[in-house]
Write an enzyme that holds these catalytic residues in place. Sequence first.
Site, PDB file in Angstrom:
ATOM      1  CG  ASP A   1      21.232  45.539  40.370  1.00  0.00           C
ATOM      2  OD1 ASP A   1      22.311  45.055  40.007  1.00  0.00           O
ATOM      3  OD2 ASP A   1      20.477  46.143  39.591  1.00  0.00           O
TER       4      ASP A   1
ATOM      5  CG  ASP B   1      26.386  48.135  37.061  1.00  0.00           C
ATOM      6  OD1 ASP B   1      27.165  49.011  37.450  1.00  0.00           O
ATOM      7  OD2 ASP B   1      26.143  47.928  35.866  1.00  0.00           O
TER       8      ASP B   1
END
Length: 183
Positions: free
Chosen positions: A14, A16
């Site tokens: 991921d 962000d």
Amino acid sequence: MLGLPARVRACLFDLDGMLTQTAKVHAAAWKEMSDGCLREHAAREGTAFAPFDALQDYDEYVDGRPREDGVRSFLAARGARLPEGAPDDPPQAETDAVLVHERGLRGKPAPDTCLEAARAPAVDEDAAAVFADALAGVEAGRAGRFGLVAGIDRVDRVGQAEQSGVRGANLVVRDLAELMESR
């Protein structure tokens, strides 16, 4: 080298908040935007103003989800509804803009984006590991039946470690560096 199962051939991270530390900036921006909206809504409806909680509300309703889904889930939790917007709405229109995704992928906690990422290097989901710092990302990895789902509970995300395990992580570490130390 990372202590991953031998079948894992691809690692999906991921971006962000995981590889870039943006959660605090995003939470502050969401608070500023939401408090203005909530203050106007409370005045219009004659109800008490309840501000956006940059920790609890952000983690529960926004973090790890597409922004438009975060807006919908947060407003629904507060009992507020706004009509769906359109790209050509004027700036003063009281709506949430809808981003039409080219491939029609649902946001987390649905596994669509993780599954699509695994397809790019032509790796089956059971041969891929998902690394997520948001509970929605952990849920997406579990729903996609990935070979390994790692919940990363950084120091600035107090309380996520226990929830990551509950939501389906096979492994929970405080930092990615712990994976290197375990070998």
